[in-house]
Design an enzyme around this catalytic site. Structure first.
Site, PDB file in Angstrom:
ATOM      1  N   SER A 102       0.818  -1.208   0.000  1.00 53.44           N
ATOM      2  CA  SER A 102       0.000   0.000   0.000  1.00 53.44           C
ATOM      3  C   SER A 102       0.853   1.260   0.000  1.00 53.44           C
ATOM      4  O   SER A 102       1.589   1.520  -0.935  1.00 53.44           O
ATOM      5  CB  SER A 102      -0.966  -0.030   1.186  1.00 53.44           C
ATOM      6  OG  SER A 102      -1.904   1.008   1.116  1.00 53.44           O
ATOM      7  N   ASP A 239      -3.228   6.418  -3.164  1.00 58.93           N
ATOM      8  CA  ASP A 239      -2.026   5.873  -2.539  1.00 58.93           C
ATOM      9  C   ASP A 239      -1.440   4.787  -3.438  1.00 58.93           C
ATOM     10  O   ASP A 239      -1.874   4.591  -4.574  1.00 58.93           O
ATOM     11  CB  ASP A 239      -2.334   5.349  -1.136  1.00 58.93           C
ATOM     12  CG  ASP A 239      -3.284   4.162  -1.139  1.00 58.93           C
ATOM     13  OD1 ASP A 239      -4.064   4.012  -2.110  1.00 58.93           O
ATOM     14  OD2 ASP A 239      -3.259   3.370  -0.179  1.00 58.93           O
ATOM     15  N   ASP A 241      -1.502   1.516  -3.773  1.00 60.74           N
ATOM     16  CA  ASP A 241      -2.327   0.476  -4.397  1.00 60.74           C
ATOM     17  C   ASP A 241      -3.732   0.979  -4.705  1.00 60.74           C
ATOM     18  O   ASP A 241      -4.620   0.187  -5.040  1.00 60.74           O
ATOM     19  CB  ASP A 241      -2.380  -0.779  -3.528  1.00 60.74           C
ATOM     20  CG  ASP A 241      -3.146  -0.589  -2.227  1.00 60.74           C
ATOM     21  OD1 ASP A 241      -3.181   0.552  -1.723  1.00 60.74           O
ATOM     22  OD2 ASP A 241      -3.688  -1.578  -1.708  1.00 60.74           O
ATOM     23  N   ASP A 243      -6.280   1.991  -3.117  1.00 63.80           N
ATOM     24  CA  ASP A 243      -7.510   1.677  -2.384  1.00 63.80           C
ATOM     25  C   ASP A 243      -7.980   2.880  -1.561  1.00 63.80           C
ATOM     26  O   ASP A 243      -9.083   2.879  -1.040  1.00 63.80           O
ATOM     27  CB  ASP A 243      -7.360   0.430  -1.510  1.00 63.80           C
ATOM     28  CG  ASP A 243      -6.350   0.572  -0.387  1.00 63.80           C
ATOM     29  OD1 ASP A 243      -5.599   1.571  -0.355  1.00 63.80           O
ATOM     30  OD2 ASP A 243      -6.287  -0.347   0.466  1.00 63.80           O
TER      31      ASP A 243
END
Length: 460
Positions: A102, A239, A241, A243
């Site tokens: 992430s 961000d 990834d 999400d």
């Protein structure tokens, strides 16, 4: 095995710990878990983010799942985590794994599991996976599954457009991928809806340009500058990834995620009805917006898995947390920075965030929030929270403690409507201290008081 522990969002570690051998063990444990759930050999997805090591780890995971009899679907390139979750539901898969750390720096990587409902795995599931950690245990070769690449992006984009039906004609947006997996995904979706998109940090860079892909105000200062200089209507960032989402407005700069939640929920309530789900660390402004529309709010511990569970139980219109993770009714119950980027643009196209927030402030009053961290070894976290609950004073920063919410750490509700929350981080060796009040000065006083309460307990 002792190095592998699933926290708030799966297992993350630096690459000296996050190794092929351990990743294969997690993959085997997942296959064993699926077999125990009656899903042996059923199709699964394996996704990965833009980190240099992620594709290789994903291929290791895919091979382990395949030799356990599963058909494995890989994306054609690194993709946002929510696209993998959507593929699980869209294709009726048994579950999936995502290789991603992430927003963490490039020396980290991670792995998380999604069950068949495409919502974050609950603690009982991750505990079961942890209990099954073992080296790969291949089935007979005749029973091995296949690995193939498929398009994860197209179906998700089609669903997002159908769900929101946005018309972004005339809207100018600066999109910042932070060199993460949102590049070529969120920006393409915005353009498909009619927006004019200027791209920033949309090149593949496994080092993220030297800045961790965390959409904090400090890391988005350049995006805010471009929005101001170009006269764009809105800045949108994801961000690493994708999400999570962050937005930049011309007037406010990087918008506090609490304010984004309130404004977006207010927008949705103009068309639909339904409660909101928020975490214990998220603003009470959501409650005021809900009350104004005759709706309820459900409070959960921090962690999107709890938000997702409550969204299902209460048919919530929107759920989210102050760290920037949100989803809405009709979508997967996983935070999705791609969909929320499109929704943010739709909100802006109807009425600018700055104007809407001015109206909400006039109606509901000023509200400010901030947080700080206090270093705390993981082994001391439970003790610190227990001792804080026992020794919490009757007044904090000169205001009386009216009640205490122990749902996630210790949340002291004060007699002026402000609050102070202390809870253990689920991803780092830290205690988080949050505060909310009617002024920034009051918030800082509460945070200072919180630190004074926590630091002696950590060091005792």
């Amino acid at each position: 095995m002792e190095q592998i522990s699933f926290g708030t969002s799966g297992w993350r570690a630096t690459l000296d710990t996050f190794t092929n051998r351990r990743v294969r063990m997690v993959a085997q444990a997942t296959a064993s878990h699926l077999a125990a759930e009656g899903a042996a050999g059923e199709p699964v997805a394996v996704g990965y983010d833009a980190r240099e090591s992620s594709r290789g780890f994903a291929e290791e995971v895919a091979r382990v799942l395949a030799v356990n009899g599963h058909e494995v679907l890989l994306p054609e390139r690194d993709v946002p985590t929510p696209l993998v979750a959507y593929a699980i539901r869209d294709r009726d898969l048994a579950g999936g794994l995502v290789i991603s750390a992430s927003h963490n720096p490039p020396e980290y990587n991670g792995i998380k599991f999604f069950p068949a409902d495409a919502a974050p795995a609950m603690p009982a599931v991750t505990a079961d996976i942890e209990s099954r950690l073992a080296p790969p245990n291949p089935a007979p070769e005749a029973d091995w599954g296949t690995i193939r690449e498929v398009d994860f992006q197209g179906p998700h984009a089609e669903h997002a457009m159908d769900l929101l039906d946005p018309d972004l004609s005339g809207l100018s947006i600066v999109y910042d991928a932070m060199h993460g997996s949102g590049r070529g995904v969120t920006d393409q979706l915005l353009e498909a809806a009619g927006a004019s998109v200027r791209r920033r940090r949309c090149e593949l860079d496994a080092a993220f340009g030297g800045t961790p892909p965390e959409p904090s105000p400090e890391n988005l200062a350049g995006l805010a500058e471009v929005v101001r200089e170009t006269g764009a209507d809105l800045g949108i960032a994801n961000d690493g990834d994708a999400d999570r989402v962050a937005i930049v407005t011309p007037k406010r700069g990087t918008l506090d995620e609490n304010l984004f939640f309130a404004a977006t929920y207010d927008h949705l309530l103009e068309r639909q009805s339904g409660p909101a789900v928020r975490t214990v660390s998220t603003t009470f402004l959501i409650d005021r917006v809900a009350q104004a529309h005759g709706e309820d709010v459900i409070e959960t511990p921090v962690g999107f898995k709890w938000v997702a569970q409550a969204m299902a139980e209460h048919d919530a219109l929107m759920g989210g947390e102050e760290s920037g993770g949100f989803s809405i009714r009709g979508h997967i119950r996983e935070k999705d920075g791609v969909l929320m980027g499109l929704l943010a643009a739709a909100v802006e196209s109807e009425r600018p965030f700055d104007d809407r927030l001015d109206e909400l402030r006039a109606e509901h009053g000023e509200i400010h929030q901030d947080k700080v961290s206090v270093d705390c070894p993981d082994a001391a976290k439970t003790r610190v929270i227990d001792e804080l609950a026992e020794t919490l004073p009757e007044t904090i920063a000169d205001r009386e403690v009216e009640s205490v919410n122990p749902a996630d750490g210790v949340k002291a509700l004060l007699d002026d409507g402000s609050w102070l929350l202390v809870r253990p981080s689920g991803t780092e060796p830290k205690m988080r201290v949050y505060a909310e009040a009617e002024s920034e000065q009051r918030v800082q006083a509460l945070l200072a008081a919180g630190q004074e309460l926590v630091e002696p307990l950590v060091n005792s």
